[in-house]
Structures are given as C-alpha cells and as structure tokens.
Motif scaffolding. Structure first.
Motif, mmCIF file in Angstrom:
data_model
loop_
_atom_site.group_PDB
_atom_site.id
_atom_site.type_symbol
_atom_site.label_atom_id
_atom_site.label_comp_id
_atom_site.label_asym_id
_atom_site.label_seq_id
_atom_site.Cartn_x
_atom_site.Cartn_y
_atom_site.Cartn_z
ATOM 1 N N THR A 139 0.843 -1.185 0.000
ATOM 2 C CA THR A 139 0.000 0.000 0.000
ATOM 3 C C THR A 139 0.887 1.246 0.000
ATOM 4 O OG1 THR A 139 -0.155 0.194 2.410
ATOM 5 C CG2 THR A 139 -1.790 -1.209 1.295
ATOM 6 N N PHE A 140 0.317 2.364 -0.362
ATOM 7 C CA PHE A 140 1.068 3.617 -0.359
ATOM 8 C C PHE A 140 1.488 4.017 1.049
ATOM 9 C CE2 PHE A 140 1.001 8.240 0.179
ATOM 10 C CZ PHE A 140 1.987 8.622 -0.718
ATOM 11 N N TRP A 141 0.682 3.657 2.055
ATOM 12 C CA TRP A 141 0.932 4.106 3.421
ATOM 13 C C TRP A 141 2.114 3.417 4.074
ATOM 14 C CZ3 TRP A 141 -1.216 8.471 4.300
ATOM 15 C CH2 TRP A 141 -2.421 8.784 3.659
ATOM 16 N N VAL A 142 2.630 2.357 3.458
ATOM 17 C CA VAL A 142 3.825 1.727 4.006
ATOM 18 C C VAL A 142 5.041 2.640 3.850
ATOM 19 C CG1 VAL A 142 4.646 0.556 1.915
ATOM 20 C CG2 VAL A 142 5.002 -0.513 4.145
ATOM 21 N N TYR A 143 4.922 3.627 2.970
ATOM 22 C CA TYR A 143 6.006 4.581 2.778
ATOM 23 C C TYR A 143 6.052 5.644 3.868
ATOM 24 C CZ TYR A 143 6.399 2.774 -2.022
ATOM 25 O OH TYR A 143 6.575 1.987 -3.127
ATOM 26 N N VAL A 144 4.906 6.023 4.411
ATOM 27 C CA VAL A 144 4.845 7.206 5.265
ATOM 28 C C VAL A 144 4.559 6.894 6.734
ATOM 29 C CG1 VAL A 144 4.223 8.722 3.370
ATOM 30 C CG2 VAL A 144 2.424 7.577 4.634
ATOM 31 N N ILE A 145 3.713 5.919 7.025
ATOM 32 C CA ILE A 145 3.331 5.670 8.413
ATOM 33 C C ILE A 145 4.504 5.198 9.275
ATOM 34 C CG2 ILE A 145 1.933 4.166 9.897
ATOM 35 C CD1 ILE A 145 -0.344 4.454 7.978
ATOM 36 N N PRO A 146 5.346 4.252 8.816
ATOM 37 C CA PRO A 146 6.473 3.839 9.678
ATOM 38 C C PRO A 146 7.455 4.957 9.997
ATOM 39 C CG PRO A 146 6.075 2.201 7.975
ATOM 40 C CD PRO A 146 5.252 3.396 7.617
ATOM 41 N N GLY A 147 7.504 5.994 9.174
ATOM 42 C CA GLY A 147 8.448 7.084 9.419
ATOM 43 C C GLY A 147 7.810 8.334 9.983
ATOM 44 N N MET A 148 6.617 8.199 10.573
ATOM 45 C CA MET A 148 5.933 9.383 11.093
ATOM 46 C C MET A 148 6.631 9.979 12.312
ATOM 47 S SD MET A 148 1.971 8.175 10.583
ATOM 48 C CE MET A 148 1.341 9.413 11.705
ATOM 49 N N VAL A 149 7.394 9.167 13.034
ATOM 50 C CA VAL A 149 8.146 9.656 14.196
ATOM 51 C C VAL A 149 9.606 9.274 14.010
ATOM 52 C CG1 VAL A 149 8.497 9.496 16.686
ATOM 53 C CG2 VAL A 149 6.176 9.508 15.747
ATOM 54 N N ASN A 150 10.480 10.263 14.028
ATOM 55 C CA ASN A 150 11.915 10.060 13.893
ATOM 56 C C ASN A 150 12.556 10.157 15.274
ATOM 57 O OD1 ASN A 150 14.802 10.829 13.519
ATOM 58 N ND2 ASN A 150 14.265 10.719 11.353
ATOM 59 N N ALA A 151 13.112 9.035 15.754
ATOM 60 C CA ALA A 151 13.627 8.983 17.127
ATOM 61 C C ALA A 151 14.765 9.974 17.353
ATOM 62 C CB ALA A 151 14.098 7.563 17.450
ATOM 63 N N PHE A 152 15.658 10.112 16.379
ATOM 64 C CA PHE A 152 16.773 11.042 16.540
ATOM 65 C C PHE A 152 16.278 12.471 16.701
ATOM 66 C CE2 PHE A 152 19.679 14.055 14.486
ATOM 67 C CZ PHE A 152 20.780 13.927 15.319
ATOM 68 N N PHE A 153 15.330 12.875 15.862
ATOM 69 C CA PHE A 153 14.829 14.240 15.937
ATOM 70 C C PHE A 153 13.871 14.424 17.113
ATOM 71 C CE2 PHE A 153 16.440 14.743 11.634
ATOM 72 C CZ PHE A 153 16.971 16.021 11.725
ATOM 73 N N VAL A 154 13.345 13.346 17.657
ATOM 74 C CA VAL A 154 12.585 13.475 18.902
ATOM 75 C C VAL A 154 13.509 13.947 20.023
ATOM 76 C CG1 VAL A 154 11.424 12.169 20.718
ATOM 77 C CG2 VAL A 154 10.757 11.836 18.345
ATOM 78 N N MET A 155 14.689 13.334 20.133
ATOM 79 C CA MET A 155 15.647 13.759 21.155
ATOM 80 C C MET A 155 16.140 15.184 20.882
ATOM 81 S SD MET A 155 15.495 11.173 23.025
ATOM 82 C CE MET A 155 16.676 11.804 24.217
ATOM 83 N N THR A 156 16.356 15.507 19.608
ATOM 84 C CA THR A 156 16.769 16.876 19.264
ATOM 85 C C THR A 156 15.669 17.875 19.602
ATOM 86 O OG1 THR A 156 18.069 15.971 17.432
ATOM 87 C CG2 THR A 156 17.647 18.337 17.418
ATOM 88 N N GLY A 157 14.418 17.500 19.304
ATOM 89 C CA GLY A 157 13.290 18.380 19.597
ATOM 90 C C GLY A 157 13.091 18.588 21.089
ATOM 91 N N ILE A 158 13.357 17.551 21.887
ATOM 92 C CA ILE A 158 13.238 17.689 23.339
ATOM 93 C C ILE A 158 14.183 18.773 23.838
ATOM 94 C CG2 ILE A 158 13.665 16.523 25.537
ATOM 95 C CD1 ILE A 158 12.681 13.950 24.233
ATOM 96 N N ASN A 159 15.437 18.752 23.354
ATOM 97 C CA ASN A 159 16.416 19.762 23.762
ATOM 98 C C ASN A 159 15.990 21.159 23.297
ATOM 99 O OD1 ASN A 159 18.071 17.811 24.935
ATOM 100 N ND2 ASN A 159 19.191 17.458 23.043
#
Length: 294
Positions: A139-159
């Motif tokens: 499906t098309f959504w296999v491209y976008v849903i798994p990458g909706m949250v980026n762990a590295f940028f979550v830590m960067t965003g927290i800072n």
C-alpha cells in the motif's frame, strides 16, 4: 608583523585551493550526470565528453517524460515525499514537545524507549510481520506511516523545546490556551530552525528511499523513482537481454539506458535543489540545536 601577514596569506591561499579542489571533486559528478542527460546517447558511447555536450539533444527528456512508468514513479515519489514530510514533521514535533514538558508522567520511561529504539531494532522479519499485521504491505501508506516519528529528531526536539522560556507557555495557559493551542500558536512559530531542519532531512530521506519499495511493495504502480532507477541500473548491468533492449531503444530514439538513467537522476535532483535554498537560512542554526549548553 609583515612575515606573519605573509604567512596568513599563504595559509589562506592553500585553504582556498583545497576548498576549490574539494568543490570540483564533489560537484563534477552531478555536473557530468546533467551533461550526459543532454547529450545524444549514441554519441556519448564514443567517450571524450567532459565539460559540455558534444551533440546536444532533448530526446532523453522526451523519452523520460513519454514513458508512463517513469512519469508515474516520479509522481509517486513526490506524493510520498510531501505526505511523509508533513506527517513526520507534525508527529515528531508533537511527540518531542510532550516529552519536553516537566509535568509529563513517566517522562523518563518514554525517553528511555525512544533512545532504545535508536540503537536496537526488531530485525527485518519481525518488522515485515508487523507491517503485514497492520495491513500496510503493498500500500502507499507503508512509505509514510512507519516514518511518522523520527527517534533522533525526537531527542533533538526535546532539547530545543526545553530551551523555550517556560514563562511564554505559562502566559499562554493563563490566557486560557490548551496544550494543543500552546503548541500551534506559541511553540511552533518560534521553532522554525528545528522544523526546517526536520523537514529537510525527512524530505531527503523520503525522496531517496527505495528499500521499502523493494521489500514491502509488489504493485508496480506504487514503485518510486529511486527504486525504478535502482532496478533499471541493476538490470542493465546484470543481463544481456536488457542490454539488447537498450540497444534497440538507442537505435530508435538515439538514447541509451545510461542516458535515460542520467536523465532520471537529473530530474530526481531538481526537487531537493529547489527546496534547499528556502530552508538554508534555518539549516545551520537547526543543526546546532543541542550542540552547545550554557
């Protein structure tokens, strides 16, 4: 004093020369790709083209645009890049903002889970089984849903969000704003460096990704431009049948498989090159997020 100034000038000259050589070595492959895309395919096979097209033609681009498979793959890549970038930027920002709040329950546990996923994964087969259980395969959504949250940028965003003065958030809450209103009207407007950097990396990742198309998609109508370029290159190098087919195309259209690939690569570079100048002024500042603590 003069000796020191002369030494500084000599060092500057050496640095400029090294930078110029580095720039040439870095940029020339891109220039050569564009050069090949504008040169006649049969003429290119003779070699000896280095700085400008020897036999200028637009037949490569006409063949690329006229091929419905390439054109459809291009639109699929654009769709996944736009959708994936918007979803990744939105959900990553919301998640990292929530984890930056001091009054969040089990905040340390959530952060531990985020860091844990950065270093450990379940593996390809469990991941495939998970996608199949969620109904995302093919499906098309296999491209976008798994990458909706980026762990590295979550830590960067927290800072980054933690550096926003608490008084701004408290003032908004006193005026009756809810958490979502605080995020949308107070936090995000002052977070342009973080959002621009996150958007740029998410867009480049989505645009260049081809592994998910190879592993999780069987429908040829969902193939991306990057995946089609990869398969075309591999097929051309691996099988003589494709080489003969490429020869037939060359005789009819004066284009070879290499010039078509060069055209596809040149076209694939255009969207990122168009987006980067608008985000450049935020990019350096965004990359320095969390690098310096006062």
């Amino acid at each position: 004093m003069k000796t020191k100034m002369n030494e500084d000038k000599a060092v500057d000259i050496i640095v400029y020369i090294l930078l110029a050589l580095t720039g040439i070595v870095t940029l020339y492959p891109f220039y050569y790709t564009i050069l090949c895309s504008f040169n006649d395919g049969l003429d290119l096979m003779k070699g000896g083209i280095y700085f400008w097209p020897r036999k200028f033609t637009l037949s490569n681009y006409e063949l690329f645009i006229g091929d419905s498979d390439w054109r459809h793959a291009f639109f699929i890549s654009i769709a996944r890049t736009l959708t994936g970038t918007i979803l990744c930027t939105g959900f990553t920002s919301m998640f990292s903002y929530a984890l930056s709040r001091n009054n969040l329950m089990f905040k340390k546990a959530y952060r531990f889970l985020v860091v844990f996923t950065m270093y450990f994964s379940g593996g390809l087969i469990p991941y495939y089984v998970l996608l199949r259980g969620l109904g995302l395969l093919n499906t098309f959504w296999v491209y976008v849903i798994p990458g909706m949250v980026n762990a590295f940028f979550v830590m960067t965003g927290i800072n980054f969000f933690s550096s926003i003065p608490e008084s701004m958030i408290e003032a908004a809450k006193i005026d009756g704003a809810r958490e979502i209103q605080v995020l949308l009207k107070v936090v995000l407007p002052v977070s342009k460096p973080f959002l621009a950097t996150l958007s740029l990396f998410a867009a480049v990742g989505q645009w260049n990704s081809w592994l998910d198309s190879a592993y999780y998609v069987r429908d040829i109508n969902l193939q991306t431009l990057s995946y089609k370029m990869m398969t075309t290159i591999n097929q051309t190098l691996a099988t003589s049948a494709n080489a003969e087919a490429a020869g037939q195309i060359s005789q009819a259209n004066t284009a070879t498989s290499f010039t078509v690939q060069a055209t596809a690569m040149a076209v694939s570079m255009i969207p990122i090159m168009c987006v980067y100048p608008f985000l450049q002024k935020y990019f350096v500042q965004g990359m320095m997020i969390g690098a310096v603590k006062e």
